[in-house]
Design an enzyme around this catalytic site. Structure first.
Site, PDB file in Angstrom:
ATOM      1  N   ASP A 210       3.167   5.895  -3.412  1.00 12.36           N
ATOM      2  CA  ASP A 210       1.967   5.899  -4.263  1.00 12.36           C
ATOM      3  C   ASP A 210       0.749   5.406  -3.477  1.00 12.36           C
ATOM      4  OD1 ASP A 210       2.668   3.241  -4.157  1.00 12.36           O
ATOM      5  OD2 ASP A 210       2.710   2.922  -6.330  1.00 12.36           O
ATOM      6  N   SER A 211       0.952   5.069  -2.183  1.00 13.41           N
ATOM      7  CA  SER A 211      -0.188   4.831  -1.287  1.00 13.41           C
ATOM      8  C   SER A 211      -1.078   6.064  -1.232  1.00 13.41           C
ATOM      9  CB  SER A 211       0.308   4.475   0.118  1.00 13.41           C
ATOM     10  OG  SER A 211       1.255   5.419   0.569  1.00 13.41           O
TER      11      SER A 211
ATOM     12  N   ASP B 135       7.980   7.324  -5.056  1.00 13.98           N
ATOM     13  CA  ASP B 135       7.653   6.093  -5.781  1.00 13.98           C
ATOM     14  C   ASP B 135       7.533   6.352  -7.280  1.00 13.98           C
ATOM     15  OD1 ASP B 135       7.531   3.994  -3.999  1.00 13.98           O
ATOM     16  OD2 ASP B 135       5.435   4.350  -3.460  1.00 13.98           O
TER      17      ASP B 135
ATOM     18  N   LYS C 213      11.779   4.892  -5.735  1.00 14.98           N
ATOM     19  CA  LYS C 213      11.528   3.509  -5.319  1.00 14.98           C
ATOM     20  C   LYS C 213      10.752   2.801  -6.415  1.00 14.98           C
ATOM     21  CE  LYS C 213       8.593   2.472  -1.784  1.00 14.98           C
ATOM     22  NZ  LYS C 213       7.529   1.699  -2.488  1.00 14.98           N
TER      23      LYS C 213
ATOM     24  N   GLU D 138       9.040  -1.224  -7.543  1.00 12.67           N
ATOM     25  CA  GLU D 138       8.635  -2.543  -7.055  1.00 12.67           C
ATOM     26  C   GLU D 138       9.068  -3.635  -8.022  1.00 12.67           C
ATOM     27  OE1 GLU D 138       4.425  -2.628  -6.252  1.00 12.67           O
ATOM     28  OE2 GLU D 138       4.506  -0.824  -5.026  1.00 12.67           O
TER      29      GLU D 138
ATOM     30  N   GLU E 215       8.271  -5.494   2.239  1.00 13.79           N
ATOM     31  CA  GLU E 215       6.889  -5.332   2.703  1.00 13.79           C
ATOM     32  C   GLU E 215       6.226  -6.688   2.922  1.00 13.79           C
ATOM     33  OE1 GLU E 215       4.437  -2.658   0.420  1.00 13.79           O
ATOM     34  OE2 GLU E 215       2.686  -3.082   1.665  1.00 13.79           O
TER      35      GLU E 215
HETATM   36  O1  KIV Z   1       3.433   3.637  -1.217  1.00 16.88           O
HETATM   37  C1  KIV Z   1       3.778   3.360  -0.062  1.00 16.88           C
HETATM   38  O2  KIV Z   1       3.289   3.912   0.913  1.00 16.88           O
HETATM   39  C2  KIV Z   1       4.792   2.322   0.125  1.00 16.88           C
HETATM   40  C3  KIV Z   1       5.014   1.829   1.512  1.00 16.88           C
HETATM   41  C4  KIV Z   1       3.912   0.910   1.866  1.00 16.88           C
HETATM   42  C5  KIV Z   1       6.342   1.206   1.680  1.00 16.88           C
HETATM   43  O3  KIV Z   1       5.378   1.862  -0.810  1.00 16.88           O
END
Ligand code: KIV
Length: 267
Positions: free
Chosen positions: A47-48, A86, A115, A117, A184
């Site tokens: 989600d970056s 994510d 993924k 968090e 992270e």
């Molecule tokens: O969204 C992302 O790019 C991430 C990485 C920083 C691990 O979760």
């Protein structure tokens, strides 16, 4: 390098053989082809993308719709690498909500794992997803989706109490059925200790060289947005001159343990 598609079993076997896992974020089909050809093992549809593609200051505005779209772009082009997508902010507020969101990422987005968090509050969700056959990558340490609660992007686990929480959560995530863990921005010694304790692969970002693998935001390691790259990243394009060689250089550096170096390990 084997061209057989990478699965959770492949990644677990790499950990057993002490073979470093090379992972990068990826958001589109063209880069997915390049990453796959370079031998990247995991493509993380992170989600970056909210920050590097959409220009937001945080990942908070990213929606499930965005993630499904970008995951499908990557999955369509993928031949070998394992694709993780994510779960974006507030799309896994309960185990059932998480399952519905994961279903979209897996069935429409073509991802092979999701993924999420968070530590202890996420255990029931991780258990539920994994019992339903969803491969889960847990994410501990700095949790970018919680930036408004934390009040900024800071290294985590630097004092004994928070280090102990991360240690404890990592084991609990594994026990709840997580297949992978991303750590992270935690101190290298803590990340190395957790990687040695856990049987599932631990992928670090800003967590030193003692993990089972590394992940970076693709645009950081290509030096896009100069001046904004985190201290733990490296610009591989600057020294390689071409996209394909920069990606290969990253994979080689991870495999040989030369990335991250001491200068790229803040704590
Ligand atoms: O969204 C992302 O790019 C991430 C990485 C920083 C691990 O979760």
């Amino acid at each position: 390098m084997s061209v057989a598609p990478v699965s959770v079993a492949t990644l677990a076997a790499m950990k057993t053989r002490a073979e470093q896992i090379a992972s990068l974020t990826c958001y589109d089909a063209s880069f997915a082809r390049l990453l796959d050809t370079a031998g990247v093992d995991i493509m993380l549809v992170g989600d970056s993308l909210g920050m590097v593609l959409q220009g937001h200051a945080t990942t908070v505005p990213v929606t499930l719709e965005h993630m499904v779209y970008h995951s499908a772009c990557v999955a369509r082009a993928r031949t070998r690498a394992f694709v993780i997508a994510d779960l974006p902010f507030l799309t896994y507020s309960s185990p059932q909500h998480a399952l519905e969101s994961a279903a979209r990422l897996l069935q429409e987005g073509g991802a092979q794992a999701v993924k999420l968090e968070g530590g202890a509050p996420m255990l029931e969700t991780v258990r539920h997803l994994s019992q339903q056959g969803v491969a889960v990558c847990a994410h501990l340490g700095l949790l970018p989706q919680s930036v408004n609660r934390i009040g900024g992007y800071r290294f985590q686990g630097r004092d004994q109490t928070s280090a102990q929480t991360i240690r404890h959560d990592a084991l609990a995530m594994q026990d709840a059925g997580a297949s992978l863990l991303v750590l992270e921005c935690v101190p290298a010694a803590l990340a190395a200790e957790i990687s040695q304790t856990l049987t599932i692969p631990v992928i670090g970002i800003g967590a030193g060289a003692g993990c089972d693998g590394q992940v970076l935001v693709l645009y950081d390691m290509l030096g896009i947005n100069p001046g904004r790259a985190p201290s733990f990243s490296r610009n591989f394009l600057a020294t390689s001159g071409a996209l394909d060689s920069a990606l290969r250089a990253y994979v080689d550096a991870v495999r040989h343990g030369t990335f991250p170096a001491a200068a790229e390990t803040p704590y």
